[in-house]
Scaffold this motif. Structure first.
Motif, mmCIF file in Angstrom:
data_model
loop_
_atom_site.group_PDB
_atom_site.id
_atom_site.type_symbol
_atom_site.label_atom_id
_atom_site.label_comp_id
_atom_site.label_asym_id
_atom_site.label_seq_id
_atom_site.Cartn_x
_atom_site.Cartn_y
_atom_site.Cartn_z
ATOM 1 N N ASP A 86 0.913 -1.091 -0.030
ATOM 2 C CA ASP A 86 -0.026 0.152 0.016
ATOM 3 C C ASP A 86 0.768 1.444 -0.111
ATOM 4 O OD1 ASP A 86 -2.480 -1.309 0.052
ATOM 5 O OD2 ASP A 86 -2.413 -1.493 2.260
ATOM 6 N N LEU A 87 2.101 1.103 0.078
ATOM 7 C CA LEU A 87 2.974 2.365 0.040
ATOM 8 C C LEU A 87 3.233 3.020 -1.276
ATOM 9 C CD1 LEU A 87 4.857 3.803 2.065
ATOM 10 C CD2 LEU A 87 6.873 2.398 1.003
ATOM 11 N N PRO A 88 2.664 4.246 -1.122
ATOM 12 C CA PRO A 88 2.549 5.247 -2.286
ATOM 13 C C PRO A 88 4.008 5.057 -2.936
ATOM 14 C CG PRO A 88 1.392 6.449 -0.631
ATOM 15 C CD PRO A 88 1.878 5.200 0.091
ATOM 16 N N LEU A 89 3.972 5.456 -4.256
ATOM 17 C CA LEU A 89 5.393 5.135 -5.115
ATOM 18 C C LEU A 89 5.393 6.222 -5.919
ATOM 19 C CD1 LEU A 89 7.861 3.618 -5.909
ATOM 20 C CD2 LEU A 89 6.448 2.313 -7.457
ATOM 21 N N MET A 90 6.777 6.758 -5.959
ATOM 22 C CA MET A 90 7.082 8.041 -7.055
ATOM 23 C C MET A 90 8.182 7.446 -7.639
ATOM 24 S SD MET A 90 7.888 12.135 -6.791
ATOM 25 C CE MET A 90 6.020 12.366 -6.783
ATOM 26 N N VAL A 91 8.408 7.098 -8.849
ATOM 27 C CA VAL A 91 9.548 6.749 -9.683
ATOM 28 C C VAL A 91 9.903 8.008 -10.304
ATOM 29 C CG1 VAL A 91 10.526 5.256 -11.392
ATOM 30 C CG2 VAL A 91 8.621 4.512 -9.819
ATOM 31 N N LEU A 92 11.425 8.355 -10.203
ATOM 32 C CA LEU A 92 11.972 9.481 -10.911
ATOM 33 C C LEU A 92 13.110 8.912 -11.861
ATOM 34 C CD1 LEU A 92 12.730 12.049 -7.826
ATOM 35 C CD2 LEU A 92 10.656 11.899 -9.277
ATOM 36 N N ALA A 93 12.622 9.002 -13.159
ATOM 37 C CA ALA A 93 13.511 8.488 -14.198
ATOM 38 C C ALA A 93 14.382 9.834 -14.370
ATOM 39 C CB ALA A 93 12.803 8.530 -15.506
ATOM 40 N N ASN A 94 15.763 9.588 -13.403
ATOM 41 C CA ASN A 94 16.639 10.846 -13.438
ATOM 42 C C ASN A 94 17.698 10.707 -14.564
ATOM 43 O OD1 ASN A 94 17.691 12.977 -12.027
ATOM 44 N ND2 ASN A 94 19.258 11.798 -11.190
ATOM 45 N N LYS A 95 18.177 12.020 -14.744
ATOM 46 C CA LYS A 95 19.135 12.201 -15.766
ATOM 47 C C LYS A 95 18.677 12.210 -17.134
ATOM 48 C CE LYS A 95 22.750 9.875 -13.078
ATOM 49 N NZ LYS A 95 24.004 8.982 -13.137
ATOM 50 N N GLN A 96 17.636 12.753 -17.232
ATOM 51 C CA GLN A 96 16.842 13.037 -18.833
ATOM 52 C C GLN A 96 17.587 14.173 -19.384
ATOM 53 O OE1 GLN A 96 13.817 11.598 -20.285
ATOM 54 N NE2 GLN A 96 14.518 10.066 -18.754
ATOM 55 N N ASP A 97 18.443 14.810 -18.835
ATOM 56 C CA ASP A 97 19.304 15.696 -19.548
ATOM 57 C C ASP A 97 20.222 15.317 -20.467
ATOM 58 O OD1 ASP A 97 20.158 15.242 -16.862
ATOM 59 O OD2 ASP A 97 22.095 16.175 -17.638
ATOM 60 N N ARG A 98 20.441 14.014 -20.345
ATOM 61 C CA ARG A 98 21.677 13.330 -21.176
ATOM 62 C C ARG A 98 20.860 12.869 -22.624
ATOM 63 N NH1 ARG A 98 25.085 10.910 -17.508
ATOM 64 N NH2 ARG A 98 25.417 12.338 -15.669
ATOM 65 N N THR A 99 21.674 13.023 -23.721
ATOM 66 C CA THR A 99 21.254 12.565 -24.832
ATOM 67 C C THR A 99 20.785 11.005 -24.944
ATOM 68 O OG1 THR A 99 23.379 12.293 -25.717
ATOM 69 C CG2 THR A 99 22.302 14.467 -26.157
ATOM 70 N N THR A 100 21.513 10.239 -24.297
ATOM 71 C CA THR A 100 21.282 8.669 -24.058
ATOM 72 C C THR A 100 20.197 8.234 -23.174
ATOM 73 O OG1 THR A 100 23.114 8.499 -22.500
ATOM 74 C CG2 THR A 100 23.785 8.441 -24.898
ATOM 75 N N ALA A 101 19.360 9.049 -22.551
ATOM 76 C CA ALA A 101 18.670 8.835 -21.638
ATOM 77 C C ALA A 101 17.366 8.166 -22.243
ATOM 78 C CB ALA A 101 17.959 10.079 -20.870
ATOM 79 N N LEU A 102 16.900 7.082 -21.959
ATOM 80 C CA LEU A 102 15.492 6.332 -22.317
ATOM 81 C C LEU A 102 14.402 7.457 -21.779
ATOM 82 C CD1 LEU A 102 15.916 2.734 -21.025
ATOM 83 C CD2 LEU A 102 16.658 3.626 -23.523
ATOM 84 N N CYS A 103 13.330 7.555 -22.767
ATOM 85 C CA CYS A 103 12.310 8.156 -22.492
ATOM 86 C C CYS A 103 11.175 7.637 -21.332
ATOM 87 C CB CYS A 103 11.401 8.530 -23.720
ATOM 88 S SG CYS A 103 10.543 7.103 -24.703
ATOM 89 N N LEU A 104 10.345 8.480 -21.104
ATOM 90 C CA LEU A 104 9.607 7.643 -19.982
ATOM 91 C C LEU A 104 8.704 6.394 -20.547
ATOM 92 C CD1 LEU A 104 7.951 11.112 -18.348
ATOM 93 C CD2 LEU A 104 10.052 9.617 -17.706
ATOM 94 N N PRO A 105 8.199 6.404 -21.685
ATOM 95 C CA PRO A 105 7.261 5.280 -21.869
ATOM 96 C C PRO A 105 8.398 3.879 -21.804
ATOM 97 C CG PRO A 105 6.676 6.834 -23.340
ATOM 98 C CD PRO A 105 7.619 7.781 -22.659
#
Length: 242
Positions: A150-169
């Motif tokens: 039941d613990l609320p969850l927030m996932v942070l996909a960090n380092k989105q400033d990098r050109t090699t970062a995967l997108c959110l989907p």
């Protein structure tokens, strides 16, 4: 002799006038000050409700930089790896919020689940550029979710400033967030802990506001002996702000 007496009488009268003027000027102030102290309400000590945000993720994901940004409203270019624990505190509208990070190395990950019971929200940070270890992050995350359904969850996909970062989907798929079917609140956000507002990132101030709002909603929630709230139907939201 008469002149001397007259002179002394004048001096006494003058002295009396000076004393009266001083008394009339001083004591009203004292009386006003006394009335002010008597009428002013006693200073009340603020009583804070303690809330904890547990920040987890593999080593190198950027957890320490995110905690620094959330607690100071500033970003920094780099941060030393956390070999143990890291914490910071936020005071917000009657809440004393502790941001607690447990290091993400292999040895420390074995202790993660011991800290879940005191948490009100779990923030799980992943390195969006570390596609090689996303399967490991997925495995660790779902083990934690199994421990606390039941613990609320927030996932942070960090380092989105990098050109090699995967997108959110892609991050959503790699972490198998679609498998979370229990009654849990889940939010996925793209972030950049060093720039706070890269092209595909949610500003960390927005992340902070969302966390504070969620914790505020717990203030009136009956805990029934548990630290975790009852949540509504599970939903996953992907948010970008840029």
């Amino acid at each position: 002799m008469a002149a001397l007496r007259s002179l002394i009488g004048a001096a006494v009268a003058a002295l009396g006038s000076v004393l009266f003027i001083a008394w009339s000027r001083f004591f009203p102030v004292q009386r006003r000050r006394r009335r002010y102290l008597e009428c002013s309400p006693a200073t009340e000590q603020v009583k804070y409700l303690d809330r904890q945000i547990l920040v987890l993720g593999l080593d190198g994901a950027g957890k320490s930089s995110i905690i620094h940004a959330l607690s100071t409203d500033t970003t920094r270019s780099s941060s030393a790896p956390t070999h143990g624990f890291n914490s910071a505190q936020i005071l917000h509208q009657g809440l004393r919020i502790e941001l607690l990070e447990v290091g993400g190395s292999h040895n420390l990950r074995t202790y993660w689940k011991q800290y879940l019971k005191n948490a009100h929200i779990m923030v799980f940070v992943v390195d969006s550029t570390d596609s090689r270890r996303l399967h490991l992050a997925r495995q660790e995350l779902h083990q934690l979710l199994h421990e606390e359904p039941d613990l609320p969850l927030m996932v942070l996909a960090n380092k989105q400033d990098r050109t090699t970062a995967l997108c959110l989907p892609e991050i959503h798929s790699e972490l198998s967030l679609h498998r979370i079917t229990s009654e849990r609140e889940v939010t996925l956000l793209g972030t950049s802990a060093i720039s706070d507002g890269a092209a595909h990132s949610t500003r960390l101030q927005t992340v902070k506001t969302l966390l504070e709002e969620r914790l505020q909603s717990l203030k009136g929630t009956a805990q029934n002996g548990s630290n975790h709230p009852q949540t509504t139907q599970c939903h996953t939201s992907l948010q970008r702000d840029g």
